[in-house]
Design a protein around this motif. Structure first.
Motif, PDB file in Angstrom:
ATOM      1  N   TYR A  99       0.820  -1.206   0.000  1.00 30.27           N
ATOM      2  CA  TYR A  99       0.000   0.000   0.000  1.00 30.27           C
ATOM      3  C   TYR A  99       0.860   1.265   0.000  1.00 30.27           C
ATOM      4  N   LEU A 100       2.150   1.143   0.337  1.00 31.08           N
ATOM      5  CA  LEU A 100       3.038   2.311   0.354  1.00 31.08           C
ATOM      6  C   LEU A 100       3.395   2.800  -1.049  1.00 31.08           C
ATOM      7  N   VAL A 101       3.164   1.973  -2.064  1.00 35.14           N
ATOM      8  CA  VAL A 101       3.450   2.392  -3.437  1.00 35.14           C
ATOM      9  C   VAL A 101       2.597   3.616  -3.749  1.00 35.14           C
ATOM     10  N   GLY A 102       3.236   4.649  -4.241  1.00 35.16           N
ATOM     11  CA  GLY A 102       2.564   5.917  -4.516  1.00 35.16           C
ATOM     12  C   GLY A 102       2.750   6.941  -3.406  1.00 35.16           C
ATOM     13  N   TRP A 103       3.185   6.492  -2.231  1.00 39.06           N
ATOM     14  CA  TRP A 103       3.481   7.414  -1.138  1.00 39.06           C
ATOM     15  C   TRP A 103       4.796   8.127  -1.440  1.00 39.06           C
ATOM     16  N   ALA A 104       5.111   9.137  -0.656  1.00 43.44           N
ATOM     17  CA  ALA A 104       6.392   9.832  -0.762  1.00 43.44           C
ATOM     18  C   ALA A 104       7.299   9.383   0.370  1.00 43.44           C
ATOM     19  N   LEU A 105       8.554   9.122   0.049  1.00 50.69           N
ATOM     20  CA  LEU A 105       9.573   8.943   1.077  1.00 50.69           C
ATOM     21  C   LEU A 105      10.166  10.323   1.272  1.00 50.69           C
ATOM     22  N   GLU A 106       9.905  10.917   2.423  1.00 44.84           N
ATOM     23  CA  GLU A 106      10.248  12.306   2.698  1.00 44.84           C
ATOM     24  C   GLU A 106      11.709  12.604   2.367  1.00 44.84           C
ATOM     25  N   GLY A 107      11.907  13.642   1.554  1.00 41.97           N
ATOM     26  CA  GLY A 107      13.245  14.096   1.208  1.00 41.97           C
ATOM     27  C   GLY A 107      13.940  13.266   0.142  1.00 41.97           C
ATOM     28  N   VAL A 108      13.271  12.222  -0.361  1.00 41.25           N
ATOM     29  CA  VAL A 108      13.914  11.365  -1.359  1.00 41.25           C
ATOM     30  C   VAL A 108      13.119  11.339  -2.657  1.00 41.25           C
ATOM     31  N   GLY A 109      11.902  10.805  -2.603  1.00 32.65           N
ATOM     32  CA  GLY A 109      11.086  10.716  -3.808  1.00 32.65           C
ATOM     33  C   GLY A 109       9.895   9.801  -3.599  1.00 32.65           C
ATOM     34  N   GLU A 110       9.263   9.429  -4.696  1.00 34.19           N
ATOM     35  CA  GLU A 110       8.064   8.595  -4.653  1.00 34.19           C
ATOM     36  C   GLU A 110       8.427   7.119  -4.508  1.00 34.19           C
ATOM     37  N   ILE A 111       7.664   6.420  -3.685  1.00 38.20           N
ATOM     38  CA  ILE A 111       7.829   4.967  -3.550  1.00 38.20           C
ATOM     39  C   ILE A 111       7.153   4.342  -4.764  1.00 38.20           C
ATOM     40  N   VAL A 112       7.932   3.635  -5.589  1.00 36.09           N
ATOM     41  CA  VAL A 112       7.408   3.092  -6.838  1.00 36.09           C
ATOM     42  C   VAL A 112       7.173   1.594  -6.798  1.00 36.09           C
ATOM     43  N   ASP A 113       7.701   0.909  -5.786  1.00 36.01           N
ATOM     44  CA  ASP A 113       7.480  -0.529  -5.700  1.00 36.01           C
ATOM     45  C   ASP A 113       7.750  -1.012  -4.280  1.00 36.01           C
ATOM     46  N   PHE A 114       7.123  -2.125  -3.930  1.00 34.49           N
ATOM     47  CA  PHE A 114       7.383  -2.821  -2.678  1.00 34.49           C
ATOM     48  C   PHE A 114       7.980  -4.170  -3.045  1.00 34.49           C
ATOM     49  N   ILE A 115       9.108  -4.493  -2.463  1.00 32.32           N
ATOM     50  CA  ILE A 115       9.793  -5.749  -2.760  1.00 32.32           C
ATOM     51  C   ILE A 115       9.712  -6.605  -1.502  1.00 32.32           C
ATOM     52  N   ASP A 116       8.945  -7.695  -1.599  1.00 34.20           N
ATOM     53  CA  ASP A 116       8.693  -8.543  -0.437  1.00 34.20           C
ATOM     54  C   ASP A 116       9.753  -9.632  -0.345  1.00 34.20           C
ATOM     55  N   ILE A 117      10.873  -9.291   0.258  1.00 36.25           N
ATOM     56  CA  ILE A 117      11.952 -10.244   0.496  1.00 36.25           C
ATOM     57  C   ILE A 117      11.735 -10.800   1.905  1.00 36.25           C
ATOM     58  N   PRO A 118      11.619 -12.132   2.054  1.00 40.75           N
ATOM     59  CA  PRO A 118      11.380 -12.684   3.392  1.00 40.75           C
ATOM     60  C   PRO A 118      12.406 -12.172   4.408  1.00 40.75           C
ATOM     61  N   SER A 119      11.911 -11.694   5.526  1.00 41.62           N
ATOM     62  CA  SER A 119      12.701 -11.136   6.633  1.00 41.62           C
ATOM     63  C   SER A 119      13.458  -9.866   6.264  1.00 41.62           C
ATOM     64  N   ASN A 120      13.254  -9.327   5.058  1.00 38.91           N
ATOM     65  CA  ASN A 120      13.940  -8.105   4.653  1.00 38.91           C
ATOM     66  C   ASN A 120      13.116  -7.344   3.612  1.00 38.91           C
ATOM     67  N   PRO A 121      11.896  -6.895   3.963  1.00 41.81           N
ATOM     68  CA  PRO A 121      11.101  -6.158   2.985  1.00 41.81           C
ATOM     69  C   PRO A 121      11.786  -4.847   2.616  1.00 41.81           C
ATOM     70  N   CYS A 122      11.630  -4.455   1.360  1.00 42.74           N
ATOM     71  CA  CYS A 122      12.264  -3.227   0.865  1.00 42.74           C
ATOM     72  C   CYS A 122      11.259  -2.435   0.048  1.00 42.74           C
ATOM     73  N   ILE A 123      11.548  -1.154  -0.109  1.00 41.30           N
ATOM     74  CA  ILE A 123      10.786  -0.306  -1.015  1.00 41.30           C
ATOM     75  C   ILE A 123      11.748   0.216  -2.078  1.00 41.30           C
ATOM     76  N   GLU A 124      11.233   0.396  -3.266  1.00 38.27           N
ATOM     77  CA  GLU A 124      12.010   1.000  -4.337  1.00 38.27           C
ATOM     78  C   GLU A 124      11.513   2.432  -4.490  1.00 38.27           C
ATOM     79  N   VAL A 125      12.437   3.375  -4.483  1.00 40.52           N
ATOM     80  CA  VAL A 125      12.092   4.792  -4.451  1.00 40.52           C
ATOM     81  C   VAL A 125      12.742   5.509  -5.623  1.00 40.52           C
ATOM     82  N   SER A 126      11.947   6.361  -6.299  1.00 40.16           N
ATOM     83  CA  SER A 126      12.539   7.178  -7.362  1.00 40.16           C
ATOM     84  C   SER A 126      13.428   8.223  -6.698  1.00 40.16           C
ATOM     85  N   TYR A 127      14.631   8.374  -7.225  1.00 42.90           N
ATOM     86  CA  TYR A 127      15.593   9.304  -6.651  1.00 42.90           C
ATOM     87  C   TYR A 127      16.430   9.859  -7.775  1.00 42.90           C
TER      88      TYR A 127
END
Length: 162
Positions: A99-127
């Motif tokens: 659900y964070l896709v489309g949100w803003a990561l403050e001071g960086v850019g837009e969250i464009v993807d969520f990567i569901d890595i077991p025990s290490n979830p990540c977000i991909e952010v436009s920068y």
């Protein structure tokens, strides 16, 4: 409810939308049950009039009452929700942060993807002119502003060095 998709963009002039499906395969979408998009904090039901799969996780979709490009632009970037009981066999057991896709990561850019890595979830952010993968760990999150769809994080040194 749980998020099944994200509205990526409008397509054409008749209200067609491009949806990216995160937790449900477009082939598994229940066309007889409504999906929901939040307006003013309340879930508004829409029925899928047509769905044409594009690739493995995207589809062109027409929703009821969205019949123009103006209507479509109002929902671009919004998450698309479904009732868990309509997808009991597909509902995620663990928390899904797509659900964070489309949100803003403050001071960086837009969250464009969520990567569901077991025990290490990540977000991909436009920068700048690229994207950067950021670990989504609770110790790094400093603030969540749901109404404005902003996530603030204390990022590790060197993470944004491209």
């Amino acid at each position: 409810m749980f998020q099944i998709a994200q509205v990526l963009k409008s397509n054409g002039t008749d209200g067609e939308l491009v949806l990216s499906f995160r937790t449900v395969d477009p082939d598994d979408v229940n066309l007889t049950e409504p999906v929901f998009i939040n307006f003013d904090g309340l879930p508004v039901p829409f029925f899928i009039e047509s769905l044409t799969k594009r690739g493995s996780s995207k589809a062109l979709v027409h929703l009821t009452d969205i019949s123009s490009n103006k209507d479509a632009l109002e929902v671009v970037g919004q998450p698309v929700w479904a009732r868990e009981e309509d997808y009991e066999e597909l509902a995620p057991e663990e928390e899904d942060f797509s659900y964070l896709v489309g949100w803003a990561l403050e001071g960086v850019g837009e969250i464009v993807d969520f990567i569901d890595i077991p025990s290490n979830p990540c977000i991909e952010v436009s920068y700048k002119d690229s994207t950067v993968v950021v670990p989504l760990h609770e110790d790094l999150i400093t603030k969540v502003v749901e109404k404005k769809r902003i996530l603030a994080m204390e990022l590790p040194d060197g993470l944004l060095d491209l």
